[in-house]
Design a protein around this motif. Structure first.
Motif, PDB file in Angstrom:
ATOM      1  N   PHE A  69       6.104   4.246  -4.531  1.00 50.59           N
ATOM      2  CA  PHE A  69       5.935   4.531  -3.106  1.00 50.59           C
ATOM      3  C   PHE A  69       6.497   3.401  -2.241  1.00 50.59           C
ATOM      4  O   PHE A  69       7.036   3.655  -1.152  1.00 50.59           O
ATOM      5  CB  PHE A  69       4.458   4.770  -2.786  1.00 50.59           C
ATOM      6  N   LYS A 108      10.035   3.870  -1.744  1.00 50.07           N
ATOM      7  CA  LYS A 108      10.280   4.974  -0.810  1.00 50.07           C
ATOM      8  C   LYS A 108       9.765   4.651   0.596  1.00 50.07           C
ATOM      9  O   LYS A 108       9.784   5.514   1.474  1.00 50.07           O
ATOM     10  CB  LYS A 108       9.593   6.247  -1.320  1.00 50.07           C
ATOM     11  N   ASP A 156       6.822   4.306   1.564  1.00 48.79           N
ATOM     12  CA  ASP A 156       5.608   5.062   1.869  1.00 48.79           C
ATOM     13  C   ASP A 156       4.415   4.129   1.645  1.00 48.79           C
ATOM     14  O   ASP A 156       3.715   4.179   0.628  1.00 48.79           O
ATOM     15  CB  ASP A 156       5.517   6.287   0.956  1.00 48.79           C
ATOM     16  N   TYR A 157       4.178   3.258   2.624  1.00 47.46           N
ATOM     17  CA  TYR A 157       3.223   2.174   2.449  1.00 47.46           C
ATOM     18  C   TYR A 157       1.774   2.653   2.366  1.00 47.46           C
ATOM     19  O   TYR A 157       0.964   2.066   1.640  1.00 47.46           O
ATOM     20  CB  TYR A 157       3.367   1.159   3.584  1.00 47.46           C
ATOM     21  N   SER A 158       1.427   3.695   3.092  1.00 47.09           N
ATOM     22  CA  SER A 158       0.037   4.154   3.080  1.00 47.09           C
ATOM     23  C   SER A 158      -0.358   4.663   1.698  1.00 47.09           C
ATOM     24  O   SER A 158      -1.455   4.365   1.202  1.00 47.09           O
ATOM     25  CB  SER A 158      -0.164   5.240   4.137  1.00 47.09           C
ATOM     26  N   ARG A 159       0.507   5.417   1.066  1.00 45.85           N
ATOM     27  CA  ARG A 159       0.202   5.919  -0.277  1.00 45.85           C
ATOM     28  C   ARG A 159       0.251   4.780  -1.300  1.00 45.85           C
ATOM     29  O   ARG A 159      -0.508   4.783  -2.278  1.00 45.85           O
ATOM     30  CB  ARG A 159       1.167   7.040  -0.670  1.00 45.85           C
ATOM     31  N   THR A 178       1.964  -5.510   0.567  1.00 48.74           N
ATOM     32  CA  THR A 178       2.081  -4.225   1.268  1.00 48.74           C
ATOM     33  C   THR A 178       1.342  -4.257   2.596  1.00 48.74           C
ATOM     34  O   THR A 178       1.834  -3.741   3.608  1.00 48.74           O
ATOM     35  CB  THR A 178       1.540  -3.089   0.380  1.00 48.74           C
ATOM     36  N   THR A 200      10.548   2.282  10.707  1.00 54.69           N
ATOM     37  CA  THR A 200       9.367   3.098  10.453  1.00 54.69           C
ATOM     38  C   THR A 200       9.631   3.974   9.229  1.00 54.69           C
ATOM     39  O   THR A 200      10.791   4.206   8.840  1.00 54.69           O
ATOM     40  CB  THR A 200       9.055   4.003  11.652  1.00 54.69           C
ATOM     41  N   GLN A 201       8.566   4.468   8.636  1.00 50.84           N
ATOM     42  CA  GLN A 201       8.733   5.335   7.465  1.00 50.84           C
ATOM     43  C   GLN A 201       9.535   6.576   7.816  1.00 50.84           C
ATOM     44  O   GLN A 201      10.355   7.039   7.023  1.00 50.84           O
ATOM     45  CB  GLN A 201       7.357   5.721   6.924  1.00 50.84           C
ATOM     46  N   GLU A 202       9.308   7.131   8.988  1.00 52.38           N
ATOM     47  CA  GLU A 202      10.041   8.328   9.387  1.00 52.38           C
ATOM     48  C   GLU A 202      11.532   8.045   9.492  1.00 52.38           C
ATOM     49  O   GLU A 202      12.365   8.806   8.988  1.00 52.38           O
ATOM     50  CB  GLU A 202       9.515   8.859  10.722  1.00 52.38           C
ATOM     51  N   LYS A 235      13.582   7.775   6.223  1.00 51.79           N
ATOM     52  CA  LYS A 235      13.839   9.008   5.475  1.00 51.79           C
ATOM     53  C   LYS A 235      15.173   9.640   5.855  1.00 51.79           C
ATOM     54  O   LYS A 235      15.702  10.470   5.101  1.00 51.79           O
ATOM     55  CB  LYS A 235      12.702  10.006   5.710  1.00 51.79           C
TER      56      LYS A 235
END
Length: 494
Positions: free
Chosen positions: A254, A257, A259-262, A287, A393-395, A398
């Motif tokens: 993660f 990717k 995806d830090y929250s996961r 993290t 940002t994660q968004e 992507k």
């Protein structure tokens, strides 16, 4: 007469116990070769109870304890096996297991090398060319030839292959060969494909082989087959939900990717299952810092140090996380996913002293150029050499396409729509060269003699390669793009 009867009963009982111990040991070894470490551990323990002089039983239990992360217990058992083993090749095998245990434990190199040297001496006591007599010894030779977990060589793969040839159902040997391909210094994707094939074969032999699912997941990740990789991580965790390593591996996935929250959720689960493992606090602390939660990071760093961790950063060296101030607008980036007929092709390289070094097998990311991306790039320039890390940002992260260069550093992005794009990659490489070094002078009568010598040196580089490219119309093929460090030369015609 009564005395004679008791004597024969004792002999019969002793022989039965030894026979039972041999049977239990054989089953323990069979389970070990299948990768069923917990079952192998149980059989080996019962074998030792039946006969505490069974060297192979101690060795099998030691190898199983290594797999379980009990490196201290494994060391005790493997040293016991070595002391009991009468045959040179078998003792060499047990030294190989001990050396591997030291690698995973992070033992001092001097101690590790001593075990490795003993294994080599005993396994190759006749001549190096002589092949092992049994599959287990071939497997041991593969372990010995593997210098550490991030490096490998073809001799180790050859011995693992020989072990498989001797015992086609040797799942543990398939998994080892898969790891050797996965860690090969030549980062050719063909090695990753071979790793997937080996792990798949191991799983065909043992459908519940936890480590094989983890290994194959990482190989899929290296091949950029992320959805398939995640399925294997999920499967491994479902097989052994109380094993913390699976959550740690999936959290690392993660992180890659963004995806830090996961990732934090999985690191937290690993911490809950293994609260005395400092590495999990280290990973979660980093993290937390990446998302700017420094209070939570400080708590993890404190726990990490309490558990003996020695690499916690000080507040003066901590890197502050920075993000672009503007809001990411997906509508301005969506063209990267629109199907078009254009392409961008070229080569990634670096130029040093007139020599071109092609960036083979590196990951190259293609971003759509948006105001948000331009701000992100500008922030990195302004904060260069400061204690800061600039993130998207994660968004936003992507909206990108990732590919890999080939053995010549060449790459192609296909099916693109018109628009302006930004290409970026990181290239680690080493330059070897010979230089003249001044060693001093000496007066010989009226003459001053100066002495020079040639020295072999190496320079290590870690460069960010980048390039803006614009596709003006659909169907356009932008060719011969040189992806280099800013200010560097081109990759063609030099």
């Amino acid at each position: 007469m009564a005395t004679t009867t008791v004597f024969f009963l004792c002999v019969t009982t002793g022989n039965a116990q030894k026979s039972n111990a041999r049977g239990l040991t054989d089953e323990a070894l069979a389970q070990l070769m299948l990768g069923n470490f917990a079952t192998a551990l149980s059989y080996a323990t019962n074998a030792i109870k039946a006969d505490n002089n069974m060297a192979l039983a101690y060795a099998v239990r030691g190898r199983a304890l290594t797999a379980a992360g009990d490196y201290t217990g494994a060391e005790t058992d493997l040293k016991k096996a070595i002391s009991l083993a009468p045959v040179n090749a078998r003792r060499g095998t047990y030294y190989a297991f001990l050396s591997y245990n030291y690698v995973l434990k992070g033992e001092d190199k001097t101690i590790r090398y001593r075990a490795t040297d003993s294994a080599r001496t005993l396994l190759y006591k006749t001549t190096v060319e002589v092949k092992p007599a049994v599959a287990l010894e071939a497997y041991a030779r593969a372990l010995v030839e593997k210098s550490d977990l991030t490096d490998t060589n073809d001799d180790a793969i050859a011995y693992a292959t020989y072990a498989i040839d001797l015992a086609p159902e040797f799942a543990l040997a398939y998994a080892l060969r898969g790891m050797l391909h996965k860690r090969h210094t030549d980062k050719n994707p063909q090695h990753y494909e071979k790793a997937v094939a080996d792990y798949t074969r191991a799983l065909a032999i043992n459908t519940s082989y936890y480590d094989a699912f983890i290994g194959r997941a990482e190989a899929y990740e290296l091949l950029k087959e992320y959805d398939t990789a995640l399925k294997d991580y999920d499967k491994a965790i479902s097989l052994n939900p109380k094993e913390p390593t699976g959550y740690n591996w999936r959290a690392n996935f993660f992180i890659n990717k963004l995806d830090y929250s996961r990732a934090i959720a999985d690191y937290t689960k690993a911490v809950e299952l293994a609260p005395k493992e400092p590495a999990y606090y280290w990973n979660r602390a980093l993290t937390y810092e990446a998302v700017g939660d420094f209070g939570a990071a400080d708590a993890d760093w404190l726990r990490y140090k309490d558990l003996g961790g020695k690499n916690a950063p000080s507040n003066t060296t901590r890197q502050e996380a920075i993000y672009p101030a503007s809001r990411f607008d997906a509508s301005k980036a969506k063209f990267i996913f629109e199907k078009g007929g254009a392409s961008i092709s070229g080569r990634a390289c670096s130029n040093k002293e007139g020599q071109v070094y092609y960036a083979k097998w590196i990951s190259i990311t293609l971003y759509p150029v948006t105001p948000y991306l331009e701000e992100w790039i500008d922030l990195r320039k302004k904060n260069k050499n400061k204690n800061t890390s600039v993130f998207m940002t994660q968004e936003a992260s992507k909206y990108a396409v990732l590919i890999q260069s080939n053995e010549n550093g060449e790459f192609t992005f296909e099916g693109l729509a018109p628009g302006k794009y930004y290409l970026e990659a990181y290239f680690d490489f080493t330059v070897h060269k010979t230089v003249n070094v001044y060693d001093g002078y000496q007066r010989e009568g009226p003459v001053m003699v100066h002495y020079w010598s040639k020295r072999h040196v190496q320079d290590n580089y870690d460069e960010r390669l980048q390039k803006f490219v614009e596709i003006k119309q659909d169907g356009e093929n932008v060719k011969r793009v040189s992806l280099t460090k800013k200010g560097g030369g081109g990759c063609f015609g030099l």
